[in-house]
Design a protein around this motif. Sequence first.
Motif, PDB file in Angstrom:
ATOM      1  N   GLY A 101      -0.111 -42.462  14.383  1.00  0.00           N
ATOM      2  CA  GLY A 101      -1.106 -43.140  15.201  1.00  0.00           C
ATOM      3  C   GLY A 101      -1.973 -42.197  15.998  1.00  0.00           C
ATOM      4  N   LEU A 102      -2.693 -42.764  16.953  1.00  0.00           N
ATOM      5  CA  LEU A 102      -3.614 -42.014  17.801  1.00  0.00           C
ATOM      6  C   LEU A 102      -2.837 -41.452  18.988  1.00  0.00           C
ATOM      7  CD1 LEU A 102      -6.642 -44.506  17.870  1.00  0.00           C
ATOM      8  CD2 LEU A 102      -6.223 -42.611  16.289  1.00  0.00           C
ATOM      9  N   VAL A 103      -2.748 -40.128  19.054  1.00  0.00           N
ATOM     10  CA  VAL A 103      -1.929 -39.461  20.066  1.00  0.00           C
ATOM     11  C   VAL A 103      -2.824 -38.579  20.920  1.00  0.00           C
ATOM     12  CG1 VAL A 103       0.040 -37.936  20.467  1.00  0.00           C
ATOM     13  CG2 VAL A 103       0.020 -39.434  18.461  1.00  0.00           C
ATOM     14  N   SER A 104      -2.723 -38.741  22.236  1.00  0.00           N
ATOM     15  CA  SER A 104      -3.545 -37.939  23.143  1.00  0.00           C
ATOM     16  C   SER A 104      -2.897 -37.896  24.512  1.00  0.00           C
ATOM     17  CB  SER A 104      -4.950 -38.543  23.252  1.00  0.00           C
ATOM     18  OG  SER A 104      -5.742 -37.842  24.185  1.00  0.00           O
ATOM     19  N   GLY A 105      -2.836 -36.693  25.090  1.00  0.00           N
ATOM     20  CA  GLY A 105      -2.332 -36.551  26.460  1.00  0.00           C
ATOM     21  C   GLY A 105      -0.917 -37.049  26.643  1.00  0.00           C
TER      22      GLY A 105
ATOM     23  N   ASN B 248       1.476 -49.571  12.851  1.00  0.00           N
ATOM     24  CA  ASN B 248       2.653 -49.905  12.056  1.00  0.00           C
ATOM     25  C   ASN B 248       3.937 -49.929  12.864  1.00  0.00           C
ATOM     26  OD1 ASN B 248       1.548 -50.260   9.323  1.00  0.00           O
ATOM     27  ND2 ASN B 248       0.886 -48.150   9.602  1.00  0.00           N
ATOM     28  N   LEU B 249       3.908 -49.324  14.059  1.00  0.00           N
ATOM     29  CA  LEU B 249       5.034 -49.438  14.985  1.00  0.00           C
ATOM     30  C   LEU B 249       4.807 -50.546  16.014  1.00  0.00           C
ATOM     31  CD1 LEU B 249       5.878 -45.687  15.748  1.00  0.00           C
ATOM     32  CD2 LEU B 249       7.370 -47.340  14.618  1.00  0.00           C
ATOM     33  N   GLY B 250       3.575 -51.009  16.106  1.00  0.00           N
ATOM     34  CA  GLY B 250       3.244 -51.998  17.132  1.00  0.00           C
ATOM     35  C   GLY B 250       3.142 -51.391  18.518  1.00  0.00           C
ATOM     36  N   TRP B 251       2.824 -50.080  18.604  1.00  0.00           N
ATOM     37  CA  TRP B 251       2.742 -49.393  19.890  1.00  0.00           C
ATOM     38  C   TRP B 251       1.300 -49.351  20.382  1.00  0.00           C
ATOM     39  CZ3 TRP B 251       6.121 -44.307  19.698  1.00  0.00           C
ATOM     40  CH2 TRP B 251       7.456 -44.657  19.429  1.00  0.00           C
ATOM     41  N   ASN B 252       1.131 -49.561  21.663  1.00  0.00           N
ATOM     42  CA  ASN B 252      -0.158 -49.400  22.331  1.00  0.00           C
ATOM     43  C   ASN B 252       0.072 -48.777  23.697  1.00  0.00           C
ATOM     44  OD1 ASN B 252      -2.434 -50.789  20.702  1.00  0.00           O
ATOM     45  ND2 ASN B 252      -0.743 -52.263  20.602  1.00  0.00           N
ATOM     46  N   ARG B 253      -0.593 -47.655  23.926  1.00  0.00           N
ATOM     47  CA  ARG B 253      -0.511 -46.937  25.208  1.00  0.00           C
ATOM     48  C   ARG B 253       0.939 -46.689  25.633  1.00  0.00           C
ATOM     49  NH1 ARG B 253      -5.281 -45.926  27.144  1.00  0.00           N
ATOM     50  NH2 ARG B 253      -7.064 -47.154  26.435  1.00  0.00           N
ATOM     51  N   VAL B 254       1.685 -46.088  24.739  1.00  0.00           N
ATOM     52  CA  VAL B 254       3.096 -45.770  25.005  1.00  0.00           C
ATOM     53  C   VAL B 254       3.193 -44.334  25.498  1.00  0.00           C
ATOM     54  CG1 VAL B 254       5.368 -45.448  23.955  1.00  0.00           C
ATOM     55  CG2 VAL B 254       3.944 -47.410  23.297  1.00  0.00           C
TER      56      VAL B 254
ATOM     57  N   PHE C 125      -8.652 -37.394  17.749  1.00  0.00           N
ATOM     58  CA  PHE C 125      -8.263 -38.436  16.807  1.00  0.00           C
ATOM     59  C   PHE C 125      -8.805 -38.210  15.396  1.00  0.00           C
ATOM     60  CE2 PHE C 125      -8.576 -41.255  20.809  1.00  0.00           C
ATOM     61  CZ  PHE C 125      -7.315 -40.863  21.225  1.00  0.00           C
ATOM     62  N   ALA C 126      -9.299 -37.030  15.082  1.00  0.00           N
ATOM     63  CA  ALA C 126      -9.850 -36.776  13.753  1.00  0.00           C
ATOM     64  C   ALA C 126      -8.772 -36.936  12.690  1.00  0.00           C
ATOM     65  CB  ALA C 126     -10.442 -35.370  13.678  1.00  0.00           C
ATOM     66  N   GLY C 127      -9.178 -37.399  11.511  1.00  0.00           N
ATOM     67  CA  GLY C 127      -8.272 -37.451  10.367  1.00  0.00           C
ATOM     68  C   GLY C 127      -7.695 -38.814  10.048  1.00  0.00           C
ATOM     69  N   GLU C 128      -8.055 -39.868  10.792  1.00  0.00           N
ATOM     70  CA  GLU C 128      -7.450 -41.184  10.564  1.00  0.00           C
ATOM     71  C   GLU C 128      -8.002 -41.838   9.299  1.00  0.00           C
ATOM     72  OE1 GLU C 128      -5.022 -43.022  11.990  1.00  0.00           O
ATOM     73  OE2 GLU C 128      -4.475 -41.234  13.132  1.00  0.00           O
TER      74      GLU C 128
END
Length: 452
Positions: free
Chosen positions: A161-165, A173-179, A281-284
């Motif tokens: 997923g989108l990972v930052s900071g 696919n994990l159902g994660w948001n702002r974890v 987030f490049a590469g999605e």
Amino acid sequence: MKNETEPLEPKADKATVRRHNLSLVLRAVHDEGEATRAAVAARVGLTRAAVSSLVEQLLDGGFLTESGKTFSGQAGRPGTALRVARTGPAGLGVEVNVDYVSVCVVDLAGTDRVRLTEHLDNRDVPPGEVLARAARIAARTLVSAAEQELVPAGVRLALPGLVSGGTVRQAPNLGWNRVPAEELFAGALAALRPVPEALPTGCDNEANAAALAELWFGGRGPGAAAGSSDGRPSGGGAPEGGGAPEGGRAKARSFLYVSGEIGVGGAVVVDGELLRGAHGFAGEIGHVPADAEGPRCRCGSRGCLEQYAGQAALLREAGLAPDAGGPGVAELERRAAAGDARAVGALERAGRMLGLVLSGAVNLLDPDAVVLGGVYRGLMPWLRPAADAELARRVVSGLWTPGGGRLRGASSSGDAARGAAALVVRDVIADPVGHAVRTRGTAGGGSRRGGG
């Protein structure tokens, strides 16, 4: 006339220069695998006396060992071979994916020394519980590492997923948001370890980590060391006071990496450096639309590549349970190898969709190669022909030809967990003094003598 121009940077003092040169020397030995002091001096551009002094400090700090070998190919006395230590500083990498967790420890050479993988269904499980599971596996891995006298300098998570900071902004696919994955994992691991200091923790996208493993380890075998820690030759020492790539193919330094799992991840490497984009987030590529009116994706859009070439889509089209995981992929490969028409057809359709989406990326970025990893690696014989043909038809440069070798399966040498662990090691090599300061007073380190 008085010059009022202020210097852009302060002049480096002797301690700063020495700190820089220690990194250069350590990196030179790391990149070569084995080298004499004279060879290191020639590579980094320092005097032999300066290199000898730096080597002594690195030996004392447990970063290098002397192998006992001697080389006499140069003028003067035979030189003793130096290697990076097989004990002491190491890196811990933890890949958390939808249906498994894989943890590994690599030593300073990048060799995969300890590995634990557990197949777990992490879908619809609370993020804290998933990361606590991963921390328990990591804690067991650390025990095994300690038995080999390896002391990880930190841990790097590789997450879908989108990972930052330190946060997973979105992992559909994990159902994660702002974890706050970094914080949750670090807390869970600290609670399991009877030591006062928590391991420094970082995180990255799993496809980024896998692409770096391909860059650093590709074609060198699962136990081999990485190449240059920044993808470039060592050199440029400041004056101080006083293997063959896999299958014989050319090693690409600019490539697209596509990771096929339950989701489809991607990463872009340009001239030996990861392209992260303005926000990281490049590469999605898994969420690039292959058909604007296609099936609904878990990200909320329609017709994403993942819906045609993700693991669940492959299994479903082949007549297998979409949630069958690794055993399902193995059965798909078995059926395709036996010539099962439905299995072969499912892979051909996925290959066409991969080629369609990848052709746009190739036209935009002009890479040397496209590398398919994850479950795609074992399915390449059936994915490649259709994907290659689509790329040849759509890449406007005319430089893409079917069977030309630019569409490749990933090396067996690297994966996201190993790439993540190697990122920790890279930080140690970039600043051995900083690592020594952080770990002063704790056990660990290599030996000045012995077989390395």
